[in-house]
Design a protein around this motif. Structure first.
Motif, PDB file in Angstrom:
ATOM      1  N   THR A 249       4.507  59.531 -55.724  1.00 52.71           N
ATOM      2  CA  THR A 249       5.386  60.499 -55.597  1.00 52.71           C
ATOM      3  C   THR A 249       6.618  59.875 -55.347  1.00 52.71           C
ATOM      4  O   THR A 249       7.036  58.934 -55.127  1.00 52.71           O
ATOM      5  N   TRP A 250       7.663  60.988 -55.445  1.00 48.89           N
ATOM      6  CA  TRP A 250       9.304  60.502 -55.381  1.00 48.89           C
ATOM      7  C   TRP A 250       9.674  60.522 -53.753  1.00 48.89           C
ATOM      8  O   TRP A 250       9.130  61.346 -53.086  1.00 48.89           O
ATOM      9  N   GLU A 251      10.700  60.027 -53.447  1.00 50.52           N
ATOM     10  CA  GLU A 251      11.337  59.998 -52.345  1.00 50.52           C
ATOM     11  C   GLU A 251      12.789  60.370 -52.520  1.00 50.52           C
ATOM     12  O   GLU A 251      13.559  59.893 -53.397  1.00 50.52           O
ATOM     13  N   ASN A 252      13.427  61.380 -51.478  1.00 47.24           N
ATOM     14  CA  ASN A 252      14.773  61.557 -51.464  1.00 47.24           C
ATOM     15  C   ASN A 252      15.627  60.320 -51.409  1.00 47.24           C
ATOM     16  O   ASN A 252      15.501  59.670 -50.677  1.00 47.24           O
ATOM     17  N   GLY A 253      16.679  60.239 -52.252  1.00 42.50           N
ATOM     18  CA  GLY A 253      17.534  59.068 -52.255  1.00 42.50           C
ATOM     19  C   GLY A 253      17.081  57.777 -52.627  1.00 42.50           C
ATOM     20  O   GLY A 253      17.848  56.896 -52.966  1.00 42.50           O
ATOM     21  N   LYS A 254      15.841  57.690 -53.354  1.00 43.02           N
ATOM     22  CA  LYS A 254      15.287  56.431 -53.688  1.00 43.02           C
ATOM     23  C   LYS A 254      14.900  56.611 -55.181  1.00 43.02           C
ATOM     24  O   LYS A 254      14.625  57.622 -55.960  1.00 43.02           O
ATOM     25  N   CYS A 255      14.916  55.536 -55.897  1.00 45.20           N
ATOM     26  CA  CYS A 255      14.683  55.289 -57.433  1.00 45.20           C
ATOM     27  C   CYS A 255      13.406  55.188 -57.529  1.00 45.20           C
ATOM     28  O   CYS A 255      12.535  54.205 -56.995  1.00 45.20           O
ATOM     29  N   LEU A 256      12.650  55.897 -58.502  1.00 49.71           N
ATOM     30  CA  LEU A 256      11.284  55.479 -58.786  1.00 49.71           C
ATOM     31  C   LEU A 256      11.318  55.164 -60.218  1.00 49.71           C
ATOM     32  O   LEU A 256      11.668  55.776 -61.111  1.00 49.71           O
ATOM     33  N   VAL A 257      10.756  54.010 -60.488  1.00 44.25           N
ATOM     34  CA  VAL A 257      11.082  53.288 -61.815  1.00 44.25           C
ATOM     35  C   VAL A 257       9.552  53.173 -62.669  1.00 44.25           C
ATOM     36  O   VAL A 257       8.565  52.442 -61.809  1.00 44.25           O
ATOM     37  N   PHE A 258       9.318  53.538 -63.672  1.00 47.86           N
ATOM     38  CA  PHE A 258       8.083  53.325 -64.577  1.00 47.86           C
ATOM     39  C   PHE A 258       8.158  53.209 -65.895  1.00 47.86           C
ATOM     40  O   PHE A 258       9.145  53.540 -66.436  1.00 47.86           O
ATOM     41  N   ASP A 259       7.244  52.623 -66.454  1.00 51.54           N
ATOM     42  CA  ASP A 259       7.004  52.380 -67.854  1.00 51.54           C
ATOM     43  C   ASP A 259       6.403  53.712 -68.573  1.00 51.54           C
ATOM     44  O   ASP A 259       5.300  53.694 -68.364  1.00 51.54           O
ATOM     45  N   ASP A 260       7.122  54.561 -69.367  1.00 51.52           N
ATOM     46  CA  ASP A 260       6.486  55.688 -69.908  1.00 51.52           C
ATOM     47  C   ASP A 260       5.788  55.524 -71.160  1.00 51.52           C
ATOM     48  O   ASP A 260       5.487  56.409 -71.949  1.00 51.52           O
ATOM     49  N   SER A 261       5.644  54.186 -71.469  1.00 53.54           N
ATOM     50  CA  SER A 261       4.775  53.979 -72.714  1.00 53.54           C
ATOM     51  C   SER A 261       3.190  53.954 -72.567  1.00 53.54           C
ATOM     52  O   SER A 261       2.393  54.076 -73.335  1.00 53.54           O
ATOM     53  N   TYR A 262       3.009  53.878 -70.872  1.00 52.43           N
ATOM     54  CA  TYR A 262       1.721  54.206 -70.554  1.00 52.43           C
ATOM     55  C   TYR A 262       1.379  55.694 -70.296  1.00 52.43           C
ATOM     56  O   TYR A 262       2.415  56.519 -70.531  1.00 52.43           O
ATOM     57  N   LEU A 263       0.029  56.162 -70.358  1.00 58.16           N
ATOM     58  CA  LEU A 263      -0.256  57.442 -70.337  1.00 58.16           C
ATOM     59  C   LEU A 263       0.390  57.927 -68.861  1.00 58.16           C
ATOM     60  O   LEU A 263      -0.070  57.400 -67.800  1.00 58.16           O
ATOM     61  N   HIS A 264       1.011  59.087 -69.043  1.00 60.48           N
ATOM     62  CA  HIS A 264       1.579  59.741 -67.578  1.00 60.48           C
ATOM     63  C   HIS A 264       1.633  61.029 -67.645  1.00 60.48           C
ATOM     64  O   HIS A 264       1.811  61.857 -68.909  1.00 60.48           O
ATOM     65  N   SER A 265       1.605  61.529 -66.353  1.00 56.84           N
ATOM     66  CA  SER A 265       1.743  63.077 -66.522  1.00 56.84           C
ATOM     67  C   SER A 265       2.154  63.251 -64.918  1.00 56.84           C
ATOM     68  O   SER A 265       2.311  62.592 -64.039  1.00 56.84           O
TER      69      SER A 265
END
Length: 305
Positions: A249-265
């Motif tokens: 999940t996300w955090e306020n004020g923080k960066c969440l980084v992911f590779d969206d070439s993977y299956l995601h939802s």
């Protein structure tokens, strides 16, 4: 007339012609028999992909590839040129066993495969630190935007449940000037970032707003050359992101980084004991850190909007 053996030798010696013929063949088959080549997981509802005629991932797939193949002769490095050709060809062939990345436009070899970039791996992405230091300035800009929804151009993405609204500053490599002028401080910060992707069709910078109850169904992004960076501006733990089977999940004020070439939802899990609020994040597409400047320039050339 050429013999079959002579034709085979010509194709072997000229990988560009071979790739072009493969692309043309699949394009003709898809048009003639209405086959779909986007890789999805049991997609059963039309609403699970958008109908925007300008969407690279959904509808401009073949045009994007054709333009890239026409420009590839301008790439100076033969190694990079070959890797780009191979990356285009990759999505038209059966995916080898073991591949969990399944981009539907372009795959580039030898990039570190990582579904969600944890705190340690994010150290390679200096722009995350810059964004987190500037979060209050960005929040002030976005607060004004959300309080004045009649300004600029908003778009609504189709979802089976809920509501997903986006406000693009850069949309598939093209600047949305009218939107950029509404949030000048945010754009000043974005323009200082060293790895933001903004000169090819895979690059986007936008505000993403999800309403409670929203579901974004599983899908793959168009390429593995980018990492999606989400800066949490207004988030709560009821909103969940799943990438390649890993949920976070996300955090306020923080960066969440992911590779969206993977299956995601994404989904919002309602909690009766908590206040139902929108999820607001700034999304910035960043270059994968394994790509050199030379490779970035070549990709920009081939996939210029």
């Amino acid at each position: 007339m050429f013999t079959v053996l002579e034709l085979c030798n010509i194709l072997i010696e000229n990988s560009f012609i071979a790739t072009l013929l493969v692309v043309a063949g699949f394009y003709f088959i898809s048009r003639r028999y209405r086959f779909a080549f986007m890789k999805t997981e049991q997609i059963t509802h039309e609403s699970e992909y958008c109908n925007d005629p300008n969407c690279v991932r959904c509808n401009k797939y073949h045009d994007t590839v054709s333009k890239a193949l026409n420009k590839i002769s301008g790439v100076k490095s033969r190694v990079t040129s070959f890797k780009i050709q191979k990356g285009i060809d990759f999505v038209y062939r059966p995916i080898p066993d073991g591949y969990r990345q399944k981009p539907n436009v372009f795959y580039y070899d030898n990039l570190e495969p990582r579904n969600i970039w944890d705190k340690h791996s994010k150290m390679r992405i200096k722009d995350c630190q810059e964004l987190e230091k500037s979060v209050q300035t960005i929040r002030d800009d976005i607060k004004f935007l959300l309080e004045n929804p009649d300004k600029g151009i908003w778009k609504r993405n189709q979802t089976p449940n809920g509501s997903w609204d986006v406000f693009h500053f850069i949309n598939q490599g093209s600047a949305i000037t009218v939107n950029q002028t509404i949030c000048p401080k945010t754009m000043n910060i974005v323009n200082r970032l060293s790895s933001v992707m903004k000169e090819n069709v895979f690059g986007n910078v936008l505000i993403s707003v999800l309403k409670p109850g929203t579901v974004i169904t599983p899908h793959y992004g168009p390429t593995n050359i980018r990492l999606r960076c989400h800066l949490g501006l207004k988030v709560s733990p009821e909103y969940l992101l799943t990438v390649d089977g890993q949920t976070t999940t996300w955090e306020n004020g923080k960066c969440l980084v992911f590779d969206d070439s993977y299956l995601h939802s994404v989904k919002h899990e309602a909690n009766k004991n908590s206040e139902q609020e929108d999820r607001v994040v700034l999304i910035i597409d960043l270059w994968h850190p394994d790509l050199s400047e030379e490779e970035r320039d070549a990709i920009n050339l081939c996939f210029h909007p």
